[in-house]
Scaffold this motif. Structure first.
Motif, short mmCIF file in Angstrom:
data_model
loop_
_atom_site.label_atom_id
_atom_site.label_comp_id
_atom_site.label_asym_id
_atom_site.label_seq_id
_atom_site.Cartn_x
_atom_site.Cartn_y
_atom_site.Cartn_z
N ILE A 164 -6.38 8.30 -3.63
CA ILE A 164 -6.30 7.95 -2.21
C ILE A 164 -4.91 7.42 -1.86
O ILE A 164 -4.32 7.80 -0.85
CB ILE A 164 -7.39 6.92 -1.84
N ASN A 165 -4.38 6.55 -2.73
CA ASN A 165 -3.08 5.96 -2.40
C ASN A 165 -1.98 7.01 -2.32
O ASN A 165 -1.24 7.07 -1.34
CB ASN A 165 -2.73 4.90 -3.45
N ILE A 166 -1.88 7.85 -3.35
CA ILE A 166 -0.84 8.87 -3.29
C ILE A 166 -1.20 9.93 -2.26
O ILE A 166 -0.34 10.43 -1.55
CB ILE A 166 -0.60 9.47 -4.70
N GLY A 167 -2.51 10.20 -2.15
CA GLY A 167 -2.97 11.19 -1.18
C GLY A 167 -2.55 10.86 0.24
O GLY A 167 -2.15 11.73 1.01
N MET A 168 -2.56 9.57 0.60
CA MET A 168 -2.20 9.24 1.98
C MET A 168 -0.69 9.32 2.19
O MET A 168 -0.22 9.38 3.32
CB MET A 168 -2.76 7.87 2.38
N ASN A 169 0.06 9.35 1.10
CA ASN A 169 1.51 9.52 1.21
C ASN A 169 1.93 10.98 1.34
O ASN A 169 3.07 11.27 1.68
CB ASN A 169 2.22 8.93 -0.01
N ILE A 170 1.01 11.86 1.00
CA ILE A 170 1.37 13.28 1.05
C ILE A 170 0.45 14.05 2.00
O ILE A 170 0.41 15.27 1.99
CB ILE A 170 1.35 13.92 -0.36
N GLY A 171 -0.26 13.29 2.83
CA GLY A 171 -1.06 13.92 3.87
C GLY A 171 -2.37 14.50 3.39
O GLY A 171 -2.97 15.32 4.07
N PHE A 172 -2.81 14.08 2.20
CA PHE A 172 -4.07 14.61 1.68
C PHE A 172 -5.23 13.65 1.83
O PHE A 172 -6.37 14.03 1.57
CB PHE A 172 -3.91 14.97 0.20
N ALA A 173 -4.94 12.42 2.17
CA ALA A 173 -6.02 11.45 2.30
C ALA A 173 -5.77 10.64 3.56
O ALA A 173 -4.63 10.49 3.98
CB ALA A 173 -6.05 10.53 1.08
N PRO A 174 -6.83 10.17 4.19
CA PRO A 174 -6.63 9.34 5.38
C PRO A 174 -5.95 8.03 4.99
O PRO A 174 -6.01 7.61 3.83
CB PRO A 174 -8.05 9.09 5.88
N VAL A 175 -5.27 7.42 5.96
CA VAL A 175 -4.57 6.18 5.66
C VAL A 175 -5.56 5.03 5.62
O VAL A 175 -5.99 4.50 6.64
CB VAL A 175 -3.47 5.91 6.72
N ILE A 176 -5.99 4.69 4.41
CA ILE A 176 -6.80 3.49 4.24
C ILE A 176 -6.08 2.64 3.20
O ILE A 176 -5.65 3.14 2.17
CB ILE A 176 -8.25 3.80 3.80
N GLY A 177 -5.93 1.38 3.54
CA GLY A 177 -5.06 0.55 2.71
C GLY A 177 -5.66 0.14 1.38
O GLY A 177 -6.45 -0.79 1.31
N ASP A 222 0.81 -1.23 0.00
CA ASP A 222 0.00 0.00 0.00
C ASP A 222 0.84 1.27 0.00
O ASP A 222 0.40 2.30 -0.50
CB ASP A 222 -0.93 0.01 1.22
N PHE A 223 2.05 1.21 0.59
CA PHE A 223 2.87 2.42 0.66
C PHE A 223 4.02 2.40 -0.34
O PHE A 223 5.08 2.96 -0.09
CB PHE A 223 3.41 2.60 2.08
N ILE A 224 3.81 1.72 -1.47
CA ILE A 224 4.93 1.60 -2.42
C ILE A 224 5.33 2.95 -3.03
O ILE A 224 6.45 3.12 -3.50
CB ILE A 224 4.59 0.59 -3.54
N PHE A 225 4.41 3.90 -2.95
CA PHE A 225 4.77 5.23 -3.47
C PHE A 225 5.95 5.83 -2.69
O PHE A 225 6.75 6.56 -3.24
CB PHE A 225 3.54 6.16 -3.39
N CYS A 226 6.04 5.46 -1.40
CA CYS A 226 7.13 5.97 -0.55
C CYS A 226 8.51 5.65 -1.09
O CYS A 226 9.30 6.56 -1.34
CB CYS A 226 7.03 5.40 0.86
N PRO A 227 8.84 4.35 -1.21
CA PRO A 227 10.19 4.07 -1.72
C PRO A 227 10.42 4.66 -3.11
O PRO A 227 11.51 5.12 -3.41
CB PRO A 227 10.25 2.54 -1.75
N PHE A 228 9.38 4.65 -3.92
CA PHE A 228 9.55 5.23 -5.26
C PHE A 228 9.89 6.72 -5.16
O PHE A 228 10.85 7.20 -5.77
CB PHE A 228 8.27 5.04 -6.09
N ALA A 229 9.11 7.43 -4.33
CA ALA A 229 9.33 8.87 -4.21
C ALA A 229 10.67 9.17 -3.54
O ALA A 229 11.34 10.15 -3.87
CB ALA A 229 8.20 9.50 -3.39
N GLU A 230 11.06 8.30 -2.61
CA GLU A 230 12.32 8.53 -1.91
C GLU A 230 13.50 8.30 -2.84
O GLU A 230 14.50 9.02 -2.78
CB GLU A 230 12.40 7.61 -0.69
N GLU A 231 13.39 7.30 -3.68
CA GLU A 231 14.53 6.95 -4.53
C GLU A 231 14.62 7.79 -5.80
O GLU A 231 15.70 8.02 -6.33
CB GLU A 231 14.48 5.47 -4.90
N TRP A 232 13.47 8.21 -6.31
CA TRP A 232 13.48 8.93 -7.58
C TRP A 232 13.19 10.42 -7.43
O TRP A 232 13.28 11.16 -8.41
CB TRP A 232 12.48 8.30 -8.55
N GLY A 233 12.82 10.83 -6.22
CA GLY A 233 12.62 12.25 -5.97
C GLY A 233 11.44 12.83 -6.74
O GLY A 233 10.59 12.10 -7.25
#
Lengths: 465, 620
Positions: free
Chosen positions: A417-430, A359-370
């Motif tokens: 929703i998925n990206i939104g929860m990574n940037i604080g725009f959506a509640p964390v729902i998996g 569910d949080f795969i956007f994190c490593p992607f965003a961290e590694e690719w900026g």
């Protein structure tokens, strides 16, 4: 299918290519995130990346199967498909829970999540039902039918419980809105029962999506204000609760609207204007009161979660752990990122971000690719969504169009929703990021959804004959 | 109803989300630093590696302070499983309650930190962090425990370094280490909880050099606080560097011998190499064994004991005790008299006991003999001439000018001010000037007769033993000195800048020879007061002093240097409450010290025996 014509004659390569690109990016991210030094081989099937390769391969195989079947099948068999997914949703409720939810059918890693496939069944049946409705002659029955198709799987999903997928099902509201489904038959039946009321149509019934936004906006404002107490320097003794500020603003707004409408409308309509404004005001006030006092009446932990989401409270190492870690991972990516396989916050090994390969795969992607990576990803999803809407609009059969919109809106929800929860725009729902997150069920269901769409689109011309 | 327009609603909503998310991502990832800092806080840990401290060598390259490996028994709660309190208590030889108490103590007290903004302290205890459960165990102590540690997951040993003292001497010089306080941690970011810091002596003065440079390792840590890998492949890491060794001027053999001689006595011995200003020995008696101050457990056990000991073993007498110098002071008054031209080496004054008391000796016909006999009336007369030079009609104004001139000379000998040596705890002593007496008697209300006791080193004149030894060094050098210091070189670098500067006294070199001759006679001629300092083949120049002590027995003082030409050692010995004058106790002690330093052998065994057996501590 015309003789001599290739099976891919009218294939939408553009959409297919975006789909493949997203899948490859997802695979590479899963590899980087779940990388295990002892098993460096990308095709090591004991590792998540190896498994994901199998899922991708299997999805493409499913896609091929989907393509070999005549597109008409999906319309004709939409009822059995829908019922089949419903049966799976019922069976899954008797399975042992995994991580507190009865979402998995099967054993261990070989399980599937019926909820993912229920979206396809629902999309197909909804498309069939709405396409058979004469929009100009909607009845209570048709409206209820269309809504039931969505509500039944929603209820079953909620029983698992799977709040994420539950929310995703509301994406069909956008589809119904696009197709002109109106709640008027129901609303009028209730409203016109009141003596003196004689409405032919209501704005509320037909424009429920804008209404939805109004409701969400009002609720958010109420929640944000509910704990506030306003004080004034000039009147030190005066304290006004936030709730009353909202109510006061609402009243002033109602008066303004009333004056404008009354001034603009003809003498004959004036009574109606008064009525509409009063009903609207009562409903809005009712909503604000319900949200406010409902919120006050919530249990502490529920209140906490809402306050955390609204940013009224901070608890970075407790309640807000997931979102805080996720945002740290995303935000620390910088412009160019930390480099492939260099995520320090969100790698599976460091485990600061939970579920960083699903569910949080956007994190490593965003961290590694900026930012460079994330803007490309957002662009790809945007491109994909607009392409699907474009495809939807070029269909001659309404079944195809409705199905295409369903796909677009489901994907849109997952994306937002998925990206939104990574940037604080959506509640964390998996819920998974389509084509990107690790996981067989989501990969297969999204792929099937996509290939059905591609199949329907490639045969769109045949609908003429 | 135009449904076609609704597709734009959907397109716009989709695009809007995409645009808003892009802007948000740009802000979070590129503009706002908050999340980058947050990520560092979460995942990147700075691990500091404290190097062993620099070691201390004596002048003969003997290691006098070194490091020894000790062990901490660490605990990490998150890794503890099925902890058996009873078995663990048995293993470390504690009771169950003690083990529980220690846990509580760690959770409450260890790792507290101060919030920089609010200044409030709160416990920072985290289950995933390691804390020392037992500290500073020796190899033998940990060995029995270590064998069974696998039964107690979450416990492991960690190596730490502490001091060791191959010689149990010089505790008052080297000082000791103890754990830093919270305030010190807040003040200096170098220190982290559990680090040690020099508390006294050279450990304190050279703290910044000795502590070395910490190594910093940036590591990526997991949510369970386990190190995963070095950050950026160790690009930003720095290697820990041990502090440079300090090469001292101390001769540890001499130091040990001095401590031995002063056993059961209160007093000091300070020996200086005149040519360099290097301190050869600095004995403070009574003293203590530096091994008593190794580690927290020892310190908390021994420190209060030593602090409350009435003989004050922690008091750095050679640096801080201010004594009247007694007759040794006559040397300086003579030098000033010569420089001022108020006397000549041939000046003679009768031993007139009516002005000031004296022992029985023939009247001195010259300065050298006056020194030999330590004639009080003689130096009374000399000092009178310095103070009352009859430059002014008024005897009071004249005395004021004279005393200030005298004080100026005294200051040039490093008196009445701190000798800025490389150790803390110094006292300046006291050289009274006109202001001083004005406060006592009023302006122009005093003359030499009022303050005459300064002529024989009594009364308001106060010197520390270090200053006395330095005076001996100045005379040995015939007029100059380097500020006495302990450290000859720090690693490859020489002594600190302030120890490379020659200080000259205001008395010309030519005036010293007669004083030196007098000092020779003190030791080597019949009738000299310091004959017990005499050595067989070495000419010792010295001066005795007997300090009248209204509170008890007289103090015994002796300052000396040897050999007479090209002196190698200047020394001051001060023995409190010795029953007898400087010639009886301090002189032989100085003689033995000089012999030990210059020949490494003691020929005068009888003399040594007498000194060793003497007991002036008040405790029999």
């Amino acid at each position: 299918m015309r003789k001599g014509e290739s099976i891919v004659a009218h294939f939408d390569w553009t959409l297919f290519v975006i789909y493949i690109i997203l899948m490859i990016m997802g695979l590479s991210t899963v590899y980087s995130t779940a990388y295990n030094e002892d098993h460096p081989n990308f095709f090591d099937f004991s590792q998540k990346y190896g498994k994901q390769v199998i899922w991708v391969g299997f999805s493409l195989f499913l896609g091929l199967l989907v393509f070999l079947i005549d597109s008409d099948i999906y319309r004709k068999f939409s009822i059995p498909i829908y019922l089949f997914t419903l049966v799976l949703l019922v069976i899954v409720l008797f399975m042992p829970p995994v991580n507190g939810a009865r979402a998995w059918l099967g054993i261990g890693t070989l399980g599937i999540q019926p909820a993912e496939f229920a979206k396809i069944g629902t999309a197909l049946l909804l498309s069939r039902v709405i396409s058979s409705v004469n929009i100009k002659q909607q009845t209570v029955k048709t409206v209820l039918l269309a809504n039931s198709i969505i509500l039944i799987p929603m209820a079953l999903v909620l029983l698992q419980p799977d709040a994420g997928t539950f929310v995703v099902f509301t994406s069909f509201l956008f589809v119904m809105y696009r197709e002109g489904i109106t709640y008027d038959p129901i609303i009028l039946k209730l409203l016109n029962g009141i003596p003196g009321f004689k409405f032919k149509e209501t704005w509320v019934g037909t424009h429920f999506i804008p209404l939805l936004f109004v409701v969400v906006f009002l609720s958010l404002v109420t929640l944000l204000m509910s704990n506030e107490i306003l004080t004034f320097d000039a009147f030190p003794d005066l304290q006004i609760a936030g709730f009353w500020v909202v109510m006061l603003s609402l009243s002033i707004l109602a008066i303004l609207i009333f004056l404008i409408l009354r001034f603009m409308s003809s003498r004959r309509d004036r009574n109606r204007v008064v009525l509409i404004v009063i009903i609207g005001y009562i409903l809005a006030a009712g909503l604000v009161s319900t949200v406010n006092f409902g919120f006050q009446g919530l249990a502490k932990h529920q209140k906490d979660r809402i306050e955390l989401f609204l940013g009224l409270k901070e608890d970075p190492d407790g309640e807000d752990y997931n979102r805080n870690r996720a945002m740290a991972a995303v935000g620390s990516g910088g412009f160019l990122g930390k480099g492939y396989n260099k995520a320090s916050v969100s790698s599976v090994e460091s485990n600061h971000v939970p579920e960083s390969e699903t569910d949080f795969i956007f994190c490593p992607f965003a961290e590694e690719w900026g930012f460079l990576g994330t803007i490309i990803l957002v662009f790809l999803y945007m491109f994909m969504l607009l392409r699907i809407i474009f495809i939807a609009e070029r269909q001659r059969s309404s079944f195809n169009r409705i199905y295409a919109y369903s796909v677009a809106m489901i994907l849109f929800y997952h994306f937002a929703i998925n990206i939104g929860m990574n940037i604080g725009f959506a509640p964390v729902i998996g819920i998974p990021l389509p084509f990107f997150s690790y996981g067989g069920s989501s990969m297969m269901s999204f792929s099937m959804m996509m290939f059905i769409l591609l199949k329907l689109d490639s045969q769109r011309r045949e609908d003429l004959q | 109803m135009n449904l076609d327009g609704r597709k734009y609603v959907i397109i716009i909503v989709t695009l809007l989300v995409g645009i808003i998310y892009s802007i948000r991502l740009f802000y979070m990832q590129v503009v706002d630093e908050t999340w980058t800092l947050r990520a560092q806080e979460i995942a990147e840990k700075r691990k500091e590696i404290t190097p062993p401290r620099g070691v201390l060598f004596d002048r003969n390259k003997k290691k006098i302070v070194s490091n020894r490996t000790y062990f901490n028994l660490m605990m990490k709660e998150s890794e503890m499983k099925n902890f058996d309190t009873v078995a663990f208590a048995k293993l470390i030889g504690w009771t169950r309650e003690e083990v529980r108490e220690r846990f509580k103590e760690i959770v409450k007290g260890e790792g507290t930190y101060r919030n920089k903004h609010t200044g409030k302290r709160s416990s920072n205890y985290q289950k995933i962090r390691a804390y020392p459960f037992l500290k500073e165990m020796t190899l033998e102590e940990i060995a029995t425990i270590a064998a069974h540690l696998e039964d107690f997951p979450g416990f492991y040993e960690e190596v730490t370094s502490m001091r060791s003292y191959p010689y149990a001497n010089g505790a008052n010089i080297v000082g000791y280490l103890s754990e830093v306080y919270r305030e010190e941690i807040d003040e200096d970011p170098f220190y982290k909880p559990g680090n040690n810091m020099g508390r006294a002596g050279l450990e304190r003065f050279y703290e910044k050099e000795l502590r070395g440079r910490k190594g910093i390792k940036y590591i990526v840590t997991s949510a369970l606080n386990n190190a995963i890998e070095s950050y950026a492949d160790g690009k930003y890491d720095t290697i820990a560097k041990q502090g440079p060794p300090l090469n001292l001027g101390i001769d540890i053999i001499l130091q040990a011998y001095g401590e031995k001689l002063l056993a059961n006595k209160r007093g000091c011995i300070v020996a200086i190499e005149p040519a360099t200003g290097e301190i050869l020995a600095l004995v403070s008696a009574p003293t203590y064994d530096p091994n008593l101050f190794i580690g927290k457990r020892n310190i908390s056990k021994n420190y209060p004991k030593l602090l409350l000991d009435p003989s004050k073993p922690l008091y750095p007498r050679p640096l801080a005790a201010e004594y009247p110098p007694g007759s040794t002071f006559k040397l300086l008054n003579s030098l000033i008299g010569l420089q001022e031209g108020v006397i000549t080496p041939e000046s003679g004054f009768p031993c007139n006991k009516s002005v000031v008391g004296c022992h029985n000796h023939p009247s001195a016909g010259n300065l050298a003999d006056a020194i030999k006999h330590s004639c009080n009336p003689y130096f009374y007369a000399v000092t009178r001439r310095i103070i009352q030079q009859n430059k002014e009609k008024s005897v009071f104004v004249d005395a004021e000018i004279g005393l200030n001139l005298w004080a100026k000379y005294m200051h040039s000998f490093g008196l009445g001010q701190n000798l800025e040596t490389d150790i803390t705890g110094l006292r300046p002593g006291s050289i009274p000037d006109a202001n001083y007496y004005d406060k006592w008697y009023g302006h122009h209300r005093w003359a030499f007769s009022t303050i005459r006791s300064i002529s024989i080193g009594q009364g308001e004149v106060m010197l520390t033993p270090l200053q006395m030894a330095n005076v001996a060094a100045i005379i040995a050098n015939r007029g100059w000195y380097y500020t006495p210091h302990f450290v000859k070189s720090i690693g490859q670098d020489g002594p600190l800048e302030q120890f490379k500067k020659k200080h000259y006294s205001l008395v010309d070199a030519k005036h010293y020879s007669i004083i030196v001759e007098g000092m020779r006679r003190v030791v080597h001629e019949a009738g000299g007061t310091g004959r017990r300092a005499k050595l067989k083949d070495i000419i010792v120049c010295g001066k005795t002093g007997t300090v009248q002590n209204p509170h008890g027995e007289d103090h015994s003082v002796f300052v000396a240097f040897a050999p007479m030409y090209k002196p190698k050692i200047a020394i001051a010995v001060f023995i409190e409450n010795a029953k007898g004058g400087g010639g009886l106790w301090a002189a032989p002690t100085a003689g033995l010290m000089i012999e030990k330093y210059l020949t490494r052998k003691i020929m005068e065994k009888d003399r040594e025996k007498i000194i060793l057996e003497a007991n002036f501590s008040g405790i029999k």
